[in-house]
Enzyme design. Structure first.
Site, short mmCIF file in Angstrom:
data_model
loop_
_atom_site.label_atom_id
_atom_site.label_comp_id
_atom_site.label_asym_id
_atom_site.label_seq_id
_atom_site.Cartn_x
_atom_site.Cartn_y
_atom_site.Cartn_z
N GLY A 1 -26.96 -23.32 -2.50
CA GLY A 1 -27.17 -24.25 -1.40
C GLY A 1 -25.62 -25.06 -1.40
N GLU B 1 -5.77 0.40 -14.20
CA GLU B 1 -6.08 -0.82 -13.51
C GLU B 1 -7.11 -0.96 -12.75
OE1 GLU B 1 -2.64 -1.82 -11.04
OE2 GLU B 1 -3.41 -3.80 -10.54
N SER C 1 0.60 -1.14 -0.01
CA SER C 1 0.08 -0.08 0.02
C SER C 1 0.76 1.18 0.08
CB SER C 1 -1.12 0.01 1.23
OG SER C 1 -1.80 -1.04 1.27
C1 LIG Z 1 -3.12 -12.52 -6.20
C2 LIG Z 1 -2.41 -11.18 -6.14
C3 LIG Z 1 -1.72 -10.54 -7.58
C4 LIG Z 1 -1.31 -9.45 -7.44
N1 LIG Z 1 -0.43 -8.94 -8.52
C5 LIG Z 1 0.33 -7.69 -8.46
C6 LIG Z 1 1.07 -7.38 -9.61
O1 LIG Z 1 1.11 -7.85 -10.56
N2 LIG Z 1 2.16 -6.61 -9.14
C7 LIG Z 1 2.13 -5.71 -8.16
O2 LIG Z 1 3.17 -4.94 -7.97
N3 LIG Z 1 1.39 -6.06 -6.98
C8 LIG Z 1 0.52 -7.11 -7.01
N4 LIG Z 1 -0.13 -7.61 -5.95
C9 LIG Z 1 0.02 -6.77 -4.61
C10 LIG Z 1 -1.24 -6.07 -4.39
O3 LIG Z 1 -1.13 -4.88 -5.12
C11 LIG Z 1 -1.24 -5.99 -2.71
O4 LIG Z 1 -1.28 -7.08 -2.18
C12 LIG Z 1 -1.94 -4.70 -2.19
O5 LIG Z 1 -1.39 -3.55 -2.95
C13 LIG Z 1 -1.67 -4.57 -0.83
O6 LIG Z 1 -0.42 -4.59 -0.23
P1 LIG Z 1 -0.02 -5.51 0.82
O7 LIG Z 1 -0.42 -6.80 0.61
O8 LIG Z 1 1.51 -5.43 1.22
O9 LIG Z 1 -0.94 -5.08 2.29
P2 LIG Z 1 -0.37 -4.07 3.19
O10 LIG Z 1 0.01 -2.90 2.36
O11 LIG Z 1 0.56 -4.54 4.01
O12 LIG Z 1 -1.78 -3.76 4.05
C14 LIG Z 1 -2.21 -4.54 4.81
C15 LIG Z 1 -3.52 -3.76 5.67
O13 LIG Z 1 -3.46 -2.56 5.88
C16 LIG Z 1 -4.23 -1.81 5.22
N5 LIG Z 1 -3.61 -0.53 5.12
C17 LIG Z 1 -2.40 -0.12 4.67
N6 LIG Z 1 -2.28 1.01 4.75
C18 LIG Z 1 -3.57 1.79 5.16
C19 LIG Z 1 -3.93 2.89 5.34
N7 LIG Z 1 -3.28 4.39 5.25
N8 LIG Z 1 -5.06 3.19 6.01
C20 LIG Z 1 -5.70 2.29 6.33
N9 LIG Z 1 -5.41 0.85 6.16
C21 LIG Z 1 -4.34 0.63 5.37
C22 LIG Z 1 -4.49 -2.33 3.90
O14 LIG Z 1 -5.61 -1.88 3.44
C23 LIG Z 1 -4.71 -3.98 4.36
O15 LIG Z 1 -5.97 -4.10 4.52
C24 LIG Z 1 -0.73 -8.72 -6.16
C25 LIG Z 1 -1.46 -9.13 -4.90
C26 LIG Z 1 -2.15 -10.63 -4.94
C27 LIG Z 1 -2.93 -10.94 -3.93
#
Ligand SMILES: Cc1cc2nc3c(=O)[nH]c(=O)nc-3n(C[C@H](O)[C@H](O)[C@H](O)COP(=O)(O)OP(=O)(O)OC[C@H]3O[C@@H](n4cnc5c(N)ncnc54)[C@H](O)[C@@H]3O)c2cc1C
Length: 379
Positions: free
Chosen positions: A339, A242, A133
């Protein structure tokens, strides 16, 4: 009275028909098997390239068609989702997040034609193990050394991560924060670049999702996409299309779930009548259809504004959140209406329910979308 303006014209119907035929011929017969195998044949990229599907929305000079015609892209994306596998659509479509920065800010001739032909695969690598994020805080480092950048760090959850040939990678070339980020094109096989295992997921089984590792990986300076330290703006610009694509995916997921529910409500009998005759289910189906219609109209409206060149940063975040939440609810309801069958792997709604869960996480989470919306509201 002004004429009602449709979003789609007859040329978009032709796109729709051709993609639908491709899905029926090349994907639907095998999709259940590919989902179980957590992969689809690489040959499908070549077939989709030859059918002109990968090139929709890209310049003709680079092997594309319908450049600048956003609703041709919308029609194609919706029809691809008729295969019922978000994973396949995400895998086949990873070019749509990997290529745009190259198209806009680099030398596309070297990369884009091969990807649109399905000969090579493109991926976008932004997310890191330390978080996705907070893009401005990414850690993968690229140090300038003569005509090369020396890249060290790692990425995770990258769609098409195992199979891609061209990776559009976000790296830190400058100071901490958003102003120190650049994009680099890194090719498979570059010394110091290794691909980790294919990650196992809740949904999107047919897509390949991987970790990437860079250990003093030497990347030519000519592979810089855009200007040095301007990567954050490129990444944020990329997110707009996207997020539209993810909203469209969610709406189509909901559409398929609704169609499956209606079919079952008409055919399944309980207590001597079709279950669709029970008022509680009739009303639930009416509410599912209403929510989907509202979501789809709102998404199309934002696409139309984007096509007209308007900035819809707030609205596209709203569309993504509304569509993904709506589809989460509709797929949950669909499983309930089917179901026990809805819980079985042989039913489409079981996959739709799992697949949809990623859509409010990837491309910016629901919470990140709400941050953007509230910021745009002056909060
Ligand atoms: C199947 C899959 C395919 C993907 N494909 C790609 C890809 O092709 N390229 C790529 O770069 N990434 C890819 N991603 C990554 C995806 O974009 C990230 O998982 C996503 O951006 C969230 O980042 P994170 O998982 O590190 O969660 P984190 O950033 O660690 O967040 C964890 C939680 O904290 C919350 N949070 C974080 N900041 C805040 C805030 N400021 N306020 C409130 N809540 C907050 C988030 O909403 C989330 O609920 C993919 C992910 C998956 C699961």
């Amino acid at each position: 009275m002004p004429a009602f303006q449709e979003y789609f014209d007859p040329s978009h119907q032709l796109v729709r028909d051709s993609v639908r035929r491709f899905v029926e011929r090349e994907i639907l017969p095998d999709i259940d098997q590919w989902e179980e195998a957590e992969s689809f044949p690489r040959e499908l990229y070549l077939k989709a390239g030859a059918a002109g599907i990968l090139g929709i929305g890209y310049p003709e000079a680079l092997g594309g068609s319908h450049e600048g015609d956003l609703f041709a892209k919308v029609a194609a994306s919706e029809e691809l989702m008729r295969c019922g596998s978000g994973g396949l659509v995400a895998g086949l479509g990873s070019l749509d997040i990997g290529l745009p920065p190259i198209l806009k800010w680099a030398r596309p001739e070297r990369v884009v034609p091969q990807v649109l032909a399905g000969e090579k695969i493109s991926a976008l690598a932004v997310t890191e193990p330390s978080g996705g994020s907070d893009v401005a805080n990414l850690q993968t480092r690229a140090m300038r050394d003569g005509d090369f950048y020396r890249v060290s760090g790692s990425k995770t959850f990258i769609t098409s991560g195992v199979r891609a040939d061209f990776y559009t990678v976000a790296v830190r070339t400058g100071a901490p924060g958003f102003a120190g980020i650049s994009l680099l094109l890194i090719e498979k096989g570059t010394p110091g670049f290794t691909v980790g295992r294919q990650l196992k997921k809740m949904g999107w089984w047919a897509s390949d999702t991987a970790e990437l590792f860079f250990d003093d990986c030497r990347v030519p300076v000519g592979n810089l996409i855009g200007a040095e330290n301007m990567g954050f703006a490129c990444i944020m610009g990329n997110f707009q299309s996207e997020r539209l694509a993810l909203a469209l995916m969610a709406n189509m997921t909901a559409q398929l779930a609704l169609e499956e529910s209606l079919k079952w409500a008409r055919q399944r009998e309980a207590f001597g009548k079709p279950i669709g005759k029970f008022q509680v289910l009739k009303h639930r189906l009416a509410e599912m259809a209403t929510a989907l219609e509202v979501s789809r109209e709102f998404t199309y409206r934002q696409a139309a504004k984007m096509a007209a060149g308007q900035s819809v940063i707030k609205e596209i975040s709203m569309a993504k959140n509304f569509a993904t939440d709506t589809a989460d609810r509709i797929t949950t309801d669909a499983v309930q209406i089917l179901g026990g069958l809805g819980y079985m792997r042989e039913s489409l709604v079981e996959r739709l329910y799992r697949d949809n869960r990623i859509l409010s996480i990837g491309g910016g989470t629901r919470e990140v979308m709400n941050e953007i919306i509230s910021k745009q509201m002056g909060l």
